[in-house]
Design an enzyme around this catalytic site. Structure first.
Site, PDB file in Angstrom:
ATOM      1  N   LYS A   1     -47.157 -33.780  38.566  1.00  0.00           N
ATOM      2  CA  LYS A   1     -46.833 -34.773  37.529  1.00  0.00           C
ATOM      3  C   LYS A   1     -45.351 -34.620  37.209  1.00  0.00           C
ATOM      4  CE  LYS A   1     -48.358 -36.698  33.154  1.00  0.00           C
ATOM      5  NZ  LYS A   1     -47.018 -36.954  32.628  1.00  0.00           N
TER       6      LYS A   1
ATOM      7  N   CYS B   1     -18.392  -5.696  11.643  1.00  0.00           N
ATOM      8  CA  CYS B   1     -19.516  -5.183  12.408  1.00  0.00           C
ATOM      9  C   CYS B   1     -20.707  -4.967  11.474  1.00  0.00           C
ATOM     10  CB  CYS B   1     -19.115  -3.869  13.074  1.00  0.00           C
ATOM     11  SG  CYS B   1     -20.520  -3.029  13.824  1.00  0.00           S
TER      12      CYS B   1
ATOM     13  N   CYS C   1     -21.304  -0.969  11.162  1.00  0.00           N
ATOM     14  CA  CYS C   1     -20.383   0.013  10.572  1.00  0.00           C
ATOM     15  C   CYS C   1     -19.369  -0.617   9.629  1.00  0.00           C
ATOM     16  CB  CYS C   1     -19.657   0.775  11.677  1.00  0.00           C
ATOM     17  SG  CYS C   1     -18.463  -0.232  12.570  1.00  0.00           S
TER      18      CYS C   1
ATOM     19  N   CYS D   1     -16.556  -4.583  18.422  1.00  0.00           N
ATOM     20  CA  CYS D   1     -16.406  -3.740  17.249  1.00  0.00           C
ATOM     21  C   CYS D   1     -15.359  -2.692  17.614  1.00  0.00           C
ATOM     22  CB  CYS D   1     -17.736  -3.067  16.913  1.00  0.00           C
ATOM     23  SG  CYS D   1     -17.570  -1.693  15.770  1.00  0.00           S
TER      24      CYS D   1
END
Ligand code: IVH
Length: 689
Positions: A123, A418, A421, A436
């Site tokens: 199909k 980040c 941190c 980072c």
């Protein structure tokens, strides 16, 4: 006529729901047919129709002549001239399971006495069209529209190579009038190329190949359609005056082929529905190797006389049914966009989704690659998004459903800090990724340690991501040297760690001290240093101290080490903390001696005889590193995909090799699949990114 006397009077809820469902079906029909911009995935639309049909079946008094269940399809758009089809272009009823397929068989077998033969065919997920030929020449081509009236797209169809302008055969054998029906679709390679061009030109991207085909065919300017690589398969006749007498569907398809029409080669006849069902399952398994999208298998009665006896409802023939595959695209809520931090500090945005079952797996997260990817898709938290997961391919967010966007959303912005941190995330000009900047970032630390302990490096059984995270959080680990200070006494007080598992882990750590030097080098995660370069270095130098003290020239002199690797190594060892780490590893008793001889026996040959093709960029390793890892296991990397290719490893923004792999049915691995192949020799299909 339905027997209304026995009908339970519908409750107000049912009446309201039926009304609502009708409005919904009509609305989505219009989005699909008129605007080419569906808001819901096909499966969700099917579910609405199904619910409506079920309620109407239970409460026939609620059926109205204008209910969408009584009409073949959506409405035609108004931009093209209307074409009234000589015979309506009907829809198909659906079966979603083996039971429903068999139930259909039982229903139609009741209508006739002789046994039924079936023909099954893919199909196609494109758009249905009707092509009219007068005395062998193409005169009118139309879309299906609402099934009764379609749109005149003759000039656009003339630009498609697969549409014959003139029928093959002797004039006297050709019918005076012939209407051929089929599906216009866009092969996936063409779809990807088109979207690449659209992206480069700053134009909007098509969400899938079906929309691209519809958008391309319904262009006001046929010269645009001409640039769009559309394809055609024909599968049905409409009006016919003259020509041969055809008795079966198979004869019809053979005749269509002889006249010059493309007919799908994946069509097969069957005597019973169990065999048909096996074909459905097999087609589903192979669907990604076809090179075009399909969403099921159409099962048809082969004998045209039997078809006539069975007849049609106002909406669909009784002699055919669409067996539908589970959907590969679904819409869901994008709850949030978050950023994950990798070993090298790379910050990768990912979508947090309201989990959906799609493409055979539960998907709750999907990568968004980088800032530009998010901007290009313009997905925003709170959006309803289309999620796609096809085969082995990593789940992806295709794009937002703009009509469902809540008010006052703003484009997503890459976080400046980040998430782990709090230090800045920076994107160096000319690069796609943010990083980072903090080497002490706990997330980076965890990933570095996971890499150190991983199968490709020190191979410490039992020290996976979960444990590393736990130990880092408990203050037991900061860097690789700390691993060797773990003792049973220090581990046992932690949660979920018993005496025995602590002992096993400590034993595994102890054993890893004897790993060859090249694994230590790989474990450091120095840019560009994969197993091949590491093995060459371990062979060439006496020990790690010698490598640390070598100049770039001395490093480059090693076979297999070029200036890029040399520079990267020299830079890594020039950093104080790395030098201290090496000293501490030495003090802990980790083997840092070179092997001065072939190290090959320590290397596995698990990829021997396998060939790989790489396309797109991976998150955690460069192309060279990937090739190194394959080579270290005895595998080969080649540049083009063929039937002999064992695996195609697909990263972000893959090229045409990806489509080629699908076309040839070569196994496709995303990065995680590749990772598990590296680790266990078995590719796994991942539920989530
Ligand atoms: S036969 C009476 N064969 O599916 C309709 N249809 O859901 C007979 N389709 O409008 C159609 N592949 O656009 C047939 N191999 C196939 C098909 C196919 C796709 C589409 C067609 C139709 C829709 C119905």
């Amino acid at each position: 006529m339905a027997d209304r006397s026995s009908e339970v009077r519908p409750s107000k809820e049912v009446v309201d729901r039926v009304r609502e469902l009708r409005a919904l079906v009509e609305y989505h029909d219009e989005r699909y047919f008129v605007f080419d911009e569906p808001e819901v995935a096909d499966a969700e639309f099917d579910a609405l129709v199904r619910e409506l049909r079920e309620l109407e079946a239970r409460h026939p008094s609620l059926v109205t002549a204008d209910s969408p269940t009584q009409r073949p399809g959506g409405r035609p758009a108004s931009t093209f001239a209307p074409v009234v089809h000589r015979m309506p272009m009907l829809s198909l009823d659906n079966a979603f399971s083996r039971d429903e397929l068999l139930a259909w068989g039982t229903r139609i077998q009741r209508l006739i006495t002789e046994p039924i033969c079936f023909v099954a065919e893919p199909k196609l997920d494109g758009l249905a069209i009707s092509l009219q030929y007068e005395d062998g020449r193409f005169t009118v081509g139309a879309t299906r529209g609402d099934g009764v009236t379609g749109e005149d797209v003759t000039e656009n169809l003339r630009t498609i190579k697969a549409v014959p302008q003139k029928l093959k055969g002797k004039a006297k054998d050709l019918p005076a009038l012939l209407e051929v029906r089929g599906e216009i679709f866009m092969p996936l390679a063409a779809f990807e190329a088109l979207n690449r061009r659209q992206g480069e030109a700053g134009e909007r991207l098509f969400t899938n190949a079906r929309n691209a085909a519809a958008g391309s065919l319904r262009q006001k300017d046929p010269s645009v359609t001409a640039t769009r690589d559309l394809a055609l398969y024909t599968y049905q006749l409409g009006a016919k005056e003259g020509g041969p007498r055809l008795r079966t569907h198979q004869e019809t398809l053979a005749w269509l082929t002889a006249l010059g029409f493309p007919v799908n080669p994946h069509i097969a006849p069957f005597d019973d529905l169990d065999a048909v069902f096996a074909f459905c399952e097999q087609t589903e398994t192979n669907r990604h190797s076809l090179g075009y999208d399909i969403d099921g298998v159409v099962v048809k009665v082969d004998d045209l006389g039997q078809r006539a006896e069975m007849g049609t409802t106002s909406r669909a023939p009784r002699w055919a049914i669409a067996y539908k595959f589970p959907p590969e695209e679904k819409s869901t809520l994008l709850r949030d966009i978050m950023v994950s931090i990798g070993r090298t500090g790379r910050a990768t945005p990912f979508a947090v989704l309201e989990p959906v079952f799609v493409g055979g797996a539960n998907v709750g997260m999907a990568t968004l690659h980088n800032e530009d990817d998010v901007a290009r898709k313009d997905v925003r938290p709170g959006d309803t998004v289309i999620v796609r997961r096809a085969g082995d391919v990593i789940p992806e967010v295709v794009g937002p459903v703009l009509a469902k966007r809540p008010p006052k959303t703003k484009p997503w912005k890459f976080p400046k800090k980040c998430p782990e941190c709090g230090q800045p995330l920076v994107r160096v000009e000319g690069e796609a990724n943010h990083h980072c900047v903090n080497v002490d970032c706990p997330a980076q630390r965890v990933q570095r340690l996971v890499h150190w302990a991983g199968r490709g490096a020190m191979d410490i059984e039992g020290l996976g991501e979960e444990r590393v995270r736990q130990f880092v959080e408990a203050g037991l680990l900061e860097d690789a040297a700390d691993v060797y200070a773990l003792t049973v006494d220090r581990l046992v007080p932690l949660e979920r760690i018993g005496e025995r598992s602590a002992q096993l882990l400590v034993d595994a750590i102890e054993a890893s001290k004897r790993q060859p030097l090249w694994r230590v080098l790989v474990g450091h995660g120095i840019n560009h240093v994969g197993p091949t370069a590491a093995q060459a270095l371990a062979r060439a130098f006496a020990d790690l101290d010698a490598i640390m003290g070598a100049s770039e020239e001395q490093l480059t002199a090693v076979d297999g080490v070029g200036p890029t690797i040399a520079q990267s190594i020299a830079r890594w060892f020039s950093i104080d903390r790395n030098q201290r780490l090496v000293q501490r590893l030495h003090a802990a008793g980790v083997n840092l001696e070179g092997d001065r001889g072939p190290q090959r026996e320590a290397v596995d040959a698990s990829f021997a005889g396998l060939t790989f093709v790489l396309t797109g960029s991976l998150q955690h390793r460069t192309r060279d590193e990937t090739a190194d890892e394959i080579g270290a296991r005895g595998g080969k990397v080649t540049s083009s995909v063929s039937k002999k290719t064992s695996y195609v490893v697909v990263g972000e923004s893959p090229g045409s090799k990806f489509a080629k792999a699908e076309e040839l049915g070569v196994t496709i691995l995303d990065e995680q699949g590749f990772e598990s192949l590296l680790e266990s020799g078995q590719p796994t299909l991942n539920d989530q990114v």
